[in-house]
Design an enzyme around this catalytic site. Sequence first.
Site, PDB file in Angstrom:
ATOM      1  N   GLY A 151       0.851  -1.182   0.000  1.00  0.00           N
ATOM      2  CA  GLY A 151       0.000   0.000   0.000  1.00  0.00           C
ATOM      3  C   GLY A 151       0.886   1.230   0.000  1.00  0.00           C
TER       4      GLY A 151
ATOM      5  N   SER B 207       1.878  -9.083  -1.834  1.00  0.00           N
ATOM      6  CA  SER B 207       0.716  -8.270  -1.526  1.00  0.00           C
ATOM      7  C   SER B 207      -0.548  -9.066  -1.772  1.00  0.00           C
ATOM      8  CB  SER B 207       0.723  -7.002  -2.393  1.00  0.00           C
ATOM      9  OG  SER B 207      -0.495  -6.287  -2.267  1.00  0.00           O
TER      10      SER B 207
ATOM     11  N   ARG C 246       1.322  -3.404  12.609  1.00  0.00           N
ATOM     12  CA  ARG C 246       0.603  -3.684  13.849  1.00  0.00           C
ATOM     13  C   ARG C 246       1.303  -4.847  14.553  1.00  0.00           C
ATOM     14  NH1 ARG C 246      -1.277   0.646  13.480  1.00  0.00           N
ATOM     15  NH2 ARG C 246      -3.469   1.310  13.681  1.00  0.00           N
TER      16      ARG C 246
ATOM     17  N   GLU D 141       0.569  -3.670  23.670  1.00  0.00           N
ATOM     18  CA  GLU D 141       1.082  -2.314  23.856  1.00  0.00           C
ATOM     19  C   GLU D 141       0.378  -1.690  25.058  1.00  0.00           C
ATOM     20  OE1 GLU D 141       0.800   0.179  20.415  1.00  0.00           O
ATOM     21  OE2 GLU D 141       2.013  -1.161  19.178  1.00  0.00           O
TER      22      GLU D 141
ATOM     23  N   HIS E   4       5.667   3.010  19.183  1.00  0.00           N
ATOM     24  CA  HIS E   4       4.559   3.300  18.258  1.00  0.00           C
ATOM     25  C   HIS E   4       4.483   4.802  17.964  1.00  0.00           C
ATOM     26  CE1 HIS E   4       0.453   1.523  16.847  1.00  0.00           C
ATOM     27  NE2 HIS E   4       0.925   2.412  15.981  1.00  0.00           N
TER      28      HIS E   4
ATOM     29  N   ALA F 214       5.784   6.239  14.833  1.00  0.00           N
ATOM     30  CA  ALA F 214       6.239   6.467  13.463  1.00  0.00           C
ATOM     31  C   ALA F 214       5.731   7.774  12.876  1.00  0.00           C
ATOM     32  CB  ALA F 214       5.824   5.301  12.571  1.00  0.00           C
TER      33      ALA F 214
END
Length: 322
Positions: free
Chosen positions: A159, A180, A241, A270, A289, A291
Amino acid sequence: MSESAALRIVVFADPEGGPPPDPEMLAPLAAFGSVEVYPEPPATPVKRLEAARGAHVIINAAPLAWGYRLLSQLPELRMLSLGSVGTDMVNLDAARELGVTVAHQGGNTAPIVAEHEFALLLAASKRLGFHTAEIRAGRWTRRETVYLAGKRLGVIGTGNTGSRMAQLARAIGMEVVAWSFHPGEEKARALGLRYVELDELLVSSDAVSLHVASSTETRGMIGREQFARMKRGAILVNGSRGDVVDTDALVEALRSGHLGAAGLDVFDPEPLPADHPLRTLEQVVLSPHIADNNPEGHAFMLGDAVANAVAFLKGSPQSVVT
């Protein structure tokens, strides 16, 4: 929607390192009704329900979960606009059943996220976390590093973020192969990569980066069997994820030395527990987490969520997932 003056719009902002919501960014919402902003999201589901009760539109720029029990107690809710690409914080089946339109961030943050994931790849290959910790501890410990140019990167998911990761890798001289759910020859030519079967990608890649959403199809897709197929010494990067990877299998592969290194921005669970073994492994680079946790990322996330809400209120929904 009609009777716009009567509409209630609630904005749950993201407090984790981000600035307060920009009033100018929220201004377009005022044309449709009252706007109530929570810079610090309610700490409990009960308080969140109190804050959300009566809302027609909720902008969820914070990491808040929306399950059936909560959504079913918001009968006026018609639209949930997410400040994220991922939709795993929402029970989409419940939203569909209850007539709540859900829209997500359409990919503007992809270059930001991919840059962070590429940094994790570089840091893991050079063992920068370990070397920094050793110098700070007063030691001069030197570990061998990995030169990435000429090596093969396997990109899982092409993506927006995976595509950008492929471009960054090729820019430093890496060969890129990809897998993909929706491969395409035109995209392969545009990105300068080759689509292969997942098994070939795992067996042949010197590094593997993950760019798929959390779903029933992807949860645990990288586990013991997949790690066993990877090259000895390979590097894993995950910024998608945490539940895409079997964490126990990841720890085993790292401890055994079969997996050479890992760069991780996401975890299952998390936050990562204080006693989790991933915290102790010298060949692992970790970030919490973050980014897209920068001014540009926050602006895109909130801006897109507002734009999606405005489009819905004007009768032309966009970036809809259900």
